[in-house]
Scaffold this active site. Structure first.
Site, mmCIF file in Angstrom:
data_model
loop_
_atom_site.group_PDB
_atom_site.id
_atom_site.type_symbol
_atom_site.label_atom_id
_atom_site.label_comp_id
_atom_site.label_asym_id
_atom_site.label_seq_id
_atom_site.Cartn_x
_atom_site.Cartn_y
_atom_site.Cartn_z
ATOM 1 N N ASN A 73 0.874 -1.177 0.000
ATOM 2 C CA ASN A 73 0.000 0.000 0.000
ATOM 3 C C ASN A 73 0.909 1.223 0.000
ATOM 4 O O ASN A 73 1.511 1.547 1.013
ATOM 5 C CB ASN A 73 -0.909 -0.026 1.237
ATOM 6 N N LYS A 94 0.066 4.242 -0.257
ATOM 7 C CA LYS A 94 -0.573 5.425 0.352
ATOM 8 C C LYS A 94 -0.334 6.654 -0.544
ATOM 9 O O LYS A 94 -0.365 6.523 -1.756
ATOM 10 C CB LYS A 94 -0.066 5.611 1.785
ATOM 11 N N HIS A 132 -9.648 1.122 4.783
ATOM 12 C CA HIS A 132 -8.324 1.271 5.394
ATOM 13 C C HIS A 132 -8.421 2.158 6.631
ATOM 14 O O HIS A 132 -9.207 3.122 6.669
ATOM 15 C CB HIS A 132 -7.319 1.866 4.400
ATOM 16 N N GLU A 171 -6.731 4.515 7.699
ATOM 17 C CA GLU A 171 -6.592 5.961 7.492
ATOM 18 C C GLU A 171 -7.864 6.561 6.886
ATOM 19 O O GLU A 171 -8.192 7.719 7.140
ATOM 20 C CB GLU A 171 -5.342 6.245 6.636
ATOM 21 N N GLU A 217 -5.474 -5.065 10.304
ATOM 22 C CA GLU A 217 -4.430 -4.077 10.577
ATOM 23 C C GLU A 217 -4.776 -3.345 11.877
ATOM 24 O O GLU A 217 -5.600 -2.424 11.860
ATOM 25 C CB GLU A 217 -4.346 -3.046 9.441
ATOM 26 N N GLY A 225 2.341 2.215 10.874
ATOM 27 C CA GLY A 225 3.272 3.335 10.755
ATOM 28 C C GLY A 225 3.936 3.720 12.062
ATOM 29 O O GLY A 225 4.547 4.778 12.166
ATOM 30 N N SER A 249 3.370 -2.187 10.351
ATOM 31 C CA SER A 249 4.809 -2.229 10.626
ATOM 32 C C SER A 249 5.477 -3.537 10.203
ATOM 33 O O SER A 249 6.391 -4.020 10.870
ATOM 34 C CB SER A 249 5.080 -1.926 12.110
#
Ligand code: 13P
Length: 256
Positions: free
Chosen positions: A8, A10, A98, A100, A175, A181, A220
């Protein structure tokens, strides 16, 4: 089950950078040494999808996807993109839900469910992302959150998309939000437990065909922890953010 390694990217990479990175992946993986039998996906920014899809065209187990889509064929939805538009530039997959999108852009379960079912109906394959925040985990709400996120999608799904129709077209990425991150990968016991929970929930929601639905771990993932994660029960692949931006690092993860 076929393993899936997904990148991904992003909001990273210009078209030139995407071209270089995807060509490196296609050259290395097309040579056939690294990814024996696995499916490798890159979820690229909208502006780079045609470049990545073009670089992957000759290698059958490489594919490109979008990172989001809107649940309508067309219309007055400024700034949004439809599944048909993604397919038009070469995407065969799309991410929905996702973390985010949920936590930075404010998407709720109902919108994620509409996006997921609409994208499937329009012919895209979907990787649905789910996962709990740190606060939810600390409050003992892991199972409730995963159940709510999965159930909302399957409640919205027409019968025609269920069962065998989902095989090869749908994957779940677990996730944990606190591991994305942050450098904090979930511990092996935590991943085992969460993935077993997802498998059980899928069995409840789709029945026997749940065993064929891939469950990926994300958060991560690095070349150093990929092999350990892939050795765990019910971990059928990895969804990689930061460590997928560099082709060599992503290739090391696939090779692990
Ligand atoms: P990181 O690998 O950078 O933690 O990101 C994970 C992720 O969000 C993939 O979708």
């Amino acid at each position: 089950m076929q393993k899936i390694f997904a990148a991904n990217w992003k909001m990273h990479k210009t078209r030139a950078e995407a071209g270089q990175c995807s060509a490196s992946l296609a050259n290395a993986l097309g040579a056939g040494t690294t990814a024996s039998g696995a499916l490798v996906l890159v979820f690229a920014p909208f502006t780079c999808i045609d470049v990545v899809a073009g670089a992957f065209a000759e290698v059958p187990f490489l594919a490109c996807g979008g990172q989001d889509c809107y649940p309508a064929a067309e219309g007055a939805f400024t700034g949004e993109i439809s599944p048909t538009m993604l397919a038009d530039v070469g995407a065969t997959w799309v991410l929905t839900g996702h973390s985010e999108r949920r936590h930075v852009l404010g998407e709720d379960d109902a919108l994620v469910a509409r996006k997921t079912t609409f994208a499937l109906e329009q012919g895209l394959n979907v990787m649905l992302c789910i996962g709990e925040t740190l606060e939810e985990r600390e409050n003992g709400q892991l199972c409730d959150v995963l159940e709510r996120q999965l159930t909302s999608v399957f409640d919205a799904m027409p019968d025609i998309l269920r069962g065998n129709a989902l095989a090869g077209r749908f994957a779940v990425a677990y996730e944990p939000v606190w591991a994305i991150g942050t450098g904090k990968v979930a511990g092996q016991a935590e991943v085992l437990d969460a993935h077993a929970t997802v498998r059980t929930l899928l069995q409840k929601l789709v029945g026997a065909t749940a065993v064929d639905l891939p469950i990926l771990y994300g958060g991560s993932v690095k070349p150093t922890n990929a092999a350990g994660l892939m050795s765990l029960d019910n971990v059928d692949g990895l969804l990689v953010g930061g460590a997928s931006l560099d082709a060599q690092s992503f290739l090391q993860i696939i090779g692990a």
